[in-house]
Design an enzyme around this catalytic site. Structure first.
Site, PDB file in Angstrom:
ATOM      1  N   VAL A  16       0.798  -1.224   0.000  1.00 20.74           N
ATOM      2  CA  VAL A  16       0.000   0.000   0.000  1.00 20.74           C
ATOM      3  C   VAL A  16       0.835   1.281   0.000  1.00 20.74           C
ATOM      4  O   VAL A  16       0.291   2.367  -0.205  1.00 20.74           O
ATOM      5  CB  VAL A  16      -0.966   0.054   1.206  1.00 20.74           C
ATOM      6  N   TYR A  17       2.133   1.184   0.245  1.00 23.59           N
ATOM      7  CA  TYR A  17       2.940   2.401   0.302  1.00 23.59           C
ATOM      8  C   TYR A  17       2.980   3.059  -1.080  1.00 23.59           C
ATOM      9  O   TYR A  17       3.497   2.491  -2.045  1.00 23.59           O
ATOM     10  CB  TYR A  17       4.357   2.105   0.768  1.00 23.59           C
ATOM     11  N   SER A  18       2.423   4.256  -1.145  1.00 21.88           N
ATOM     12  CA  SER A  18       2.391   5.033  -2.396  1.00 21.88           C
ATOM     13  C   SER A  18       1.845   4.200  -3.550  1.00 21.88           C
ATOM     14  O   SER A  18       2.375   4.223  -4.661  1.00 21.88           O
ATOM     15  CB  SER A  18       3.781   5.586  -2.730  1.00 21.88           C
TER      16      SER A  18
END
Length: 322
Positions: A60-62
């Site tokens: 989900v990071y960026s």
């Protein structure tokens, strides 16, 4: 750099883990303060050259771009068999049914997509980002066992949840002969120590490695209490974690750092590294000095008086970070 076994496994990890939420396209996802690929690569290379072999990111990071940037950088700067690469699953990656969570479908789909973005055929540590109350733990643990047996994952880990939830998942895996978690990535620092009540004793008893996230309390432990940063003003999650009374702890860190002649970050990280349950704090770095301080903290030994001064002001906090 020093290295230590991850929990009761034979896997050697550096005492500092580079947290890669900082790296990702700023216009993708909810983190406006992230660094793009050009700005990220020198920091990842600096970490490798400093002896850090442990890198943590998440799908989900960026919106997946963190995995892409980290994967390309590590291919260029390191040997795959010398790197411990960790990522996570749980958060929503797309709208509609089955776009997140810990169902068998979600785990199988998201792992394959993470492997593609990372440019590798396996991850060393695959972590569930949070507990999923909407999926039977049997389904989650069997799916995680299956991806280990398929060779796509070497070890599995978990992140912030209640100790009873973690215990339930571990017991379920043991009952069925499935792969168990070897690590717990939880919210733990000088300002937030509620994990000492149940989760840390559980991990110590079960031989589970502890990988604290936000070890510097979103930077609170590195600057004056009233100072602001771009991340601090744009990250709504950070505002939910700490309280005004924590100011006294920051002041204690400041006093000891001034007496030692070192940056505050080194003192705060050194305190964590003194805790017997802690394997490797997950440190974010957006500037070269952040990595320099993290590496230096490994060698900084605090005395009993300093440890007591840092710990004395703590007061109980509401549970935060799950």
């Amino acid at each position: 750099m020093q290295y230590v076994k991850l929990g009761s496994t034979g896997l050697d990890v550096s005492r500092i883990c580079l947290g890669c939420m900082t790296y990702g396209l700023p216009d993708r996802g909810a983190h406006e303060w992230t660094l793009d690929e050009e700005a990220s690569r020198p920091l990842i290379r600096q970490a490798v050259e400093a002896g850090i072999n442990f890198f943590d990111t998440a799908n989900v990071y960026s919106d997946g771009t963190s995995e892409e940037i980290v994967g390309r950088a590590l291919r260029d700067f390191a040997r795959r068999d010398e790197i411990v690469l960790a990522t996570k699953v749980h958060g929503r990656m797309r709208p509609g049914p089955n776009g997140g969570g810990l169902s068998r479908k979600a785990i199988m789909t998201e792992l394959d997509q993470s492997l593609t973005r990372l440019g590798t055929d396996y991850v060393d540590l695959y972590q569930i980002h949070r507990f999923d109350p909407h999926t039977p733990v049997e389904e989650t643990m069997e799916a995680l066992h299956d991806v280990v047996k398929a060779g796509k994952v070497r070890y599995i880990g978990a992140s912030s949840m209640y100790a009873w939830q973690f215990s339930k998942m571990q017991y379920t895996a043991r009952l069925h002969g499935w792969t168990r978690f070897v690590s717990m990535q939880n919210h733990y620092n000088l300002i937030y120590r509620e994990e000492e009540r149940e989760m840390l004793p559980l991990c110590a008893d079960q031989g589970v490695g502890v990988l604290p996230w936000s070890p510097l309390a979103r930077g609170r432990l590195t600057r004056d209490w009233d100072a602001t940063t771009e991340r601090g003003t744009t990250d709504p999650f950070a505002g939910k974690l700490y309280q005004e009374g924590d100011r006294t702890i920051v002041e204690a860190v400041t006093r000891i750092a001034e007496e030692r002649g070192v940056p505050r970050a080194q003192v705060a990280l050194a305190w964590l590294l003194h805790q017997d349950t802690v394997t490797s704090p997950i440190v974010g770095a957006s500037k070269p000095r952040h990595l320099e301080d993290a590496v230096a903290a490994v060698e900084l030994r605090l005395n009993d008086k300093e440890l007591e001064e840092l710990e004395r002001p703590y007061t109980a906090h509401p549970i935060a970070g799950h």
